[in-house]
Scaffold this motif. Structure first.
Motif, PDB file in Angstrom:
ATOM      1  N   TRP A  40       0.867  -1.171   0.000  1.00 56.58           N
ATOM      2  CA  TRP A  40       0.000   0.000   0.000  1.00 56.58           C
ATOM      3  C   TRP A  40       0.906   1.224   0.000  1.00 56.58           C
ATOM      4  CZ3 TRP A  40      -0.353   3.862   3.778  1.00 56.58           C
ATOM      5  CH2 TRP A  40      -1.399   4.778   3.607  1.00 56.58           C
ATOM      6  N   ASN A  42       0.953   5.521   0.332  1.00 60.70           N
ATOM      7  CA  ASN A  42       0.130   6.633   0.799  1.00 60.70           C
ATOM      8  C   ASN A  42       0.064   7.809  -0.175  1.00 60.70           C
ATOM      9  OD1 ASN A  42       2.756   7.634   1.234  1.00 60.70           O
ATOM     10  ND2 ASN A  42       2.112   8.809   3.017  1.00 60.70           N
ATOM     11  N   GLU A  66      -2.339  -2.476  -3.150  1.00 64.86           N
ATOM     12  CA  GLU A  66      -3.582  -2.567  -2.378  1.00 64.86           C
ATOM     13  C   GLU A  66      -4.143  -1.172  -2.129  1.00 64.86           C
ATOM     14  OE1 GLU A  66      -5.512  -4.932  -1.244  1.00 64.86           O
ATOM     15  OE2 GLU A  66      -4.301  -6.674  -1.716  1.00 64.86           O
ATOM     16  N   SER A  67      -5.465  -1.075  -2.070  1.00 70.81           N
ATOM     17  CA  SER A  67      -6.103   0.204  -1.732  1.00 70.81           C
ATOM     18  C   SER A  67      -6.371   0.300  -0.228  1.00 70.81           C
ATOM     19  CB  SER A  67      -7.399   0.378  -2.517  1.00 70.81           C
ATOM     20  OG  SER A  67      -8.260  -0.717  -2.251  1.00 70.81           O
ATOM     21  N   ASP A  68      -6.348  -0.837   0.462  1.00 73.71           N
ATOM     22  CA  ASP A  68      -6.571  -0.867   1.908  1.00 73.71           C
ATOM     23  C   ASP A  68      -5.250  -1.193   2.612  1.00 73.71           C
ATOM     24  OD1 ASP A  68      -7.559  -1.073   4.472  1.00 73.71           O
ATOM     25  OD2 ASP A  68      -8.628  -2.960   4.130  1.00 73.71           O
ATOM     26  N   PRO A  69      -4.761  -0.305   3.471  1.00 74.29           N
ATOM     27  CA  PRO A  69      -3.468  -0.560   4.123  1.00 74.29           C
ATOM     28  C   PRO A  69      -3.477  -1.792   5.033  1.00 74.29           C
ATOM     29  CG  PRO A  69      -4.493   1.424   5.017  1.00 74.29           C
ATOM     30  CD  PRO A  69      -5.322   0.988   3.863  1.00 74.29           C
ATOM     31  N   GLU A  70      -4.625  -2.167   5.545  1.00 75.70           N
ATOM     32  CA  GLU A  70      -4.699  -3.330   6.446  1.00 75.70           C
ATOM     33  C   GLU A  70      -4.502  -4.648   5.706  1.00 75.70           C
ATOM     34  OE1 GLU A  70      -4.762  -2.981   9.726  1.00 75.70           O
ATOM     35  OE2 GLU A  70      -4.755  -0.819   9.359  1.00 75.70           O
ATOM     36  N   LYS A  71      -4.799  -4.685   4.412  1.00 77.50           N
ATOM     37  CA  LYS A  71      -4.662  -5.909   3.633  1.00 77.50           C
ATOM     38  C   LYS A  71      -3.262  -6.089   3.060  1.00 77.50           C
ATOM     39  CE  LYS A  71      -9.487  -6.003   2.125  1.00 77.50           C
ATOM     40  NZ  LYS A  71     -10.368  -5.893   0.953  1.00 77.50           N
ATOM     41  N   ARG A  75       3.580  -1.459   3.870  1.00 75.10           N
ATOM     42  CA  ARG A  75       3.003  -0.131   3.678  1.00 75.10           C
ATOM     43  C   ARG A  75       4.145   0.845   3.466  1.00 75.10           C
ATOM     44  NH1 ARG A  75      -0.506  -1.656   8.492  1.00 75.10           N
ATOM     45  NH2 ARG A  75       1.225  -0.793   9.634  1.00 75.10           N
TER      46      ARG A  75
END
Length: 165
Positions: A40, A42, A66-71, A75
């Protein structure tokens, strides 16, 4: 008859040289993929730097954005991406003569568990360029080229850090 033998000799020499190169294990240098499957970033997709960085990562293959940092497994936080243009030299009449272009990027990489795999790193590049009132259009184009060149170098350095993350 001798011309035919000479042609056959050249063909056999060419084939043996080709087989020799193939047998030694020679191959062109390949790009090394990243060791993780997802990342991911930012930076916005619409920004020039963010878009180029995403394209470079995808072109390596094996890593998706990824568009979701948790997935994401990693990062990438770009804390600062700053371009500056500074006049560093003047003519006798006080007109700008030399300009320094700078590109500064500060970033860090964090894994899924929250540990920094690449601690806060700074990349600072600069290029000096002379200015000219007569060749103003050409100098502006040269300045844009140098900015893109610095951006490509920063992306390559970030990719090197990501390979070790």
């Amino acid at each position: 008859m001798t011309a035919r033998r000479q042609i056959l000799r050249y063909i056999s020499l060419g084939l043996s040289a080709g087989l020799g190169l193939a047998g030694c294990g020679f191959k062109l240098r390949e790009q090394v993929a990243l060791r993780f499957e997802s990342i991911w970033i930012n930076l916005p997709k619409q920004s020039e730097f963010g878009g180029e960085l995403r394209r470079a990562i995808v072109s390596l293959g094996g890593t998706r954005i990824e568009s979701d940092p948790e997935k994401a497994q990693r990062r990438l936080y770009v804390d600062e991406a700053l371009r500056t243009r500074e006049i560093i030299g003047f003519t006798v009449t006080g007109r700008p003569r030399d300009v320094r272009l700078q590109f500064k990027v500060v970033f860090r990489v964090i894994d899924q568990s929250g540990l920094e795999t690449v601690s806060r790193s700074e990349i600072l590049l600069h290029r000096d360029i002379s200015t000219s009132d007569v060749l103003q259009g050409a100098k502006q184009q040269e300045e844009r080229f140098l900015q893109r060149d610095m951006q490509a170098e920063v992306i390559e350095r970030i990719l090197r850090q990501l390979r070790s993350a």
